[in-house]
Design a protein around this motif. Structure first.
Motif, PDB file in Angstrom:
ATOM      1  N   GLN A  37     -19.628 -28.785  88.688  1.00 48.42           N
ATOM      2  CA  GLN A  37     -19.473 -27.434  88.172  1.00 48.42           C
ATOM      3  C   GLN A  37     -19.094 -26.500  89.311  1.00 48.42           C
ATOM      4  O   GLN A  37     -19.495 -26.686  90.452  1.00 48.42           O
ATOM      5  CB  GLN A  37     -20.767 -26.965  87.523  1.00 48.42           C
ATOM      6  N   VAL A  38     -18.335 -25.481  88.990  1.00 46.06           N
ATOM      7  CA  VAL A  38     -17.858 -24.514  89.974  1.00 46.06           C
ATOM      8  C   VAL A  38     -18.286 -23.123  89.537  1.00 46.06           C
ATOM      9  O   VAL A  38     -18.107 -22.747  88.374  1.00 46.06           O
ATOM     10  CB  VAL A  38     -16.329 -24.565  90.112  1.00 46.06           C
ATOM     11  N   GLN A  39     -18.831 -22.375  90.460  1.00 51.31           N
ATOM     12  CA  GLN A  39     -19.148 -20.972  90.209  1.00 51.31           C
ATOM     13  C   GLN A  39     -18.205 -20.111  91.029  1.00 51.31           C
ATOM     14  O   GLN A  39     -17.976 -20.374  92.213  1.00 51.31           O
ATOM     15  CB  GLN A  39     -20.602 -20.675  90.565  1.00 51.31           C
ATOM     16  N   LEU A  40     -17.679 -19.067  90.394  1.00 52.06           N
ATOM     17  CA  LEU A  40     -16.674 -18.215  91.025  1.00 52.06           C
ATOM     18  C   LEU A  40     -17.173 -16.775  91.064  1.00 52.06           C
ATOM     19  O   LEU A  40     -17.692 -16.265  90.057  1.00 52.06           O
ATOM     20  CB  LEU A  40     -15.365 -18.288  90.238  1.00 52.06           C
ATOM     21  N   VAL A  41     -16.978 -16.137  92.215  1.00 52.81           N
ATOM     22  CA  VAL A  41     -17.399 -14.747  92.381  1.00 52.81           C
ATOM     23  C   VAL A  41     -16.264 -13.963  93.023  1.00 52.81           C
ATOM     24  O   VAL A  41     -15.874 -14.246  94.162  1.00 52.81           O
ATOM     25  CB  VAL A  41     -18.669 -14.637  93.240  1.00 52.81           C
ATOM     26  N   GLU A  42     -15.748 -12.966  92.275  1.00 50.33           N
ATOM     27  CA  GLU A  42     -14.671 -12.132  92.786  1.00 50.33           C
ATOM     28  C   GLU A  42     -15.212 -10.938  93.560  1.00 50.33           C
ATOM     29  O   GLU A  42     -16.320 -10.470  93.298  1.00 50.33           O
ATOM     30  CB  GLU A  42     -13.790 -11.610  91.643  1.00 50.33           C
ATOM     31  N   SER A  43     -14.395 -10.443  94.477  1.00 48.96           N
ATOM     32  CA  SER A  43     -14.728  -9.228  95.222  1.00 48.96           C
ATOM     33  C   SER A  43     -13.431  -8.576  95.675  1.00 48.96           C
ATOM     34  O   SER A  43     -12.354  -9.179  95.616  1.00 48.96           O
ATOM     35  CB  SER A  43     -15.613  -9.555  96.428  1.00 48.96           C
ATOM     36  N   GLY A  44     -13.552  -7.326  96.131  1.00 46.71           N
ATOM     37  CA  GLY A  44     -12.402  -6.641  96.697  1.00 46.71           C
ATOM     38  C   GLY A  44     -11.745  -5.617  95.795  1.00 46.71           C
ATOM     39  O   GLY A  44     -10.804  -4.935  96.211  1.00 46.71           O
ATOM     40  N   GLY A  45     -12.222  -5.497  94.569  1.00 46.86           N
ATOM     41  CA  GLY A  45     -11.642  -4.507  93.678  1.00 46.86           C
ATOM     42  C   GLY A  45     -11.994  -3.092  94.109  1.00 46.86           C
ATOM     43  O   GLY A  45     -12.826  -2.882  94.996  1.00 46.86           O
TER      44      GLY A  45
END
Length: 125
Positions: A1-9
Motif C-alpha cells: 500500500q502507498v500513502q501520498l501526501v501533497e504539499s506546496g499549494g
C-alpha cells in the motif's frame, strides 16, 4: 500500500510559479507510475501530468498545461513534483497526486489506485 501526501499549494498571482510535492510512503515507490490531477469547484477531476515508473522516462501532459508545467520524480526521496510556471486563474484548483501500477500513459482517474488528500492552489488575477 502507498500513502501520498501533497504539499506546496498556496496563493500566487497570475504569471507566477509554484512547486507542488507529493511524498510517498513505502519501499516500492519506484514501481508506480505517478500523476497529478486537479479539481476546480463544480468541475470534474481532470488529468494534469503523468510520469512513468522507475526512471520516469515517459512524461505526458494535458494540453492546457503543456509547456508551462513540469512533472519530475526522485525515487531516492520517494517524491514526485509538479513545477508550475506562467500560471493563470484557470489553474486554480485542488491538486492531487495519484499512483498506479499501470506502466503506460493513463489519464483517467479510475485507473489510479492511491490518492493523496489534495492541496489547494489559487491563482489571483
Amino acid at each position: 500500500q502507498v500513502q501520498l501526501v501533497e504539499s506546496g499549494g498556496g496563493l500566487v498571482q497570475a504569471g507566477g510559479s509554484l512547486r507542488l510535492s507529493c511524498a510517498a510512503s513505502g519501499r516500492t515507490f519506484s514501481s508506480y507510475s505517478m500523476a497529478w490531477f486537479r479539481q476546480a469547484p463544480g468541475k470534474e477531476r481532470e488529468f494534469v501530468a503523468f510520469i512513468s515508473r522507475n526512471g520516469g522516462s515517459i512524461r505526458y501532459y494535458a494540453d492546457s498545461v503543456k509547456g508551462r508545467f513540469t512533472i519530475s520524480r526522485d525515487n531516492a526521496k520517494n517524491t514526485v513534483n509538479l513545477t508550475m510556471n506562467s500560471m493563470t486563474p484557470e489553474d486554480t484548483a485542488v491538486y492531487y497526486c495519484a499512483a498506479t501500477t499501470i506502466t503506460v500513459v493513463v489519464t483517467g482517474p479510475s485507473r489510479y489506485v492511491y490518492w493523496g488528500q489534495g492541496t489547494q492552489v489559487t491563482v489571483s488575477s
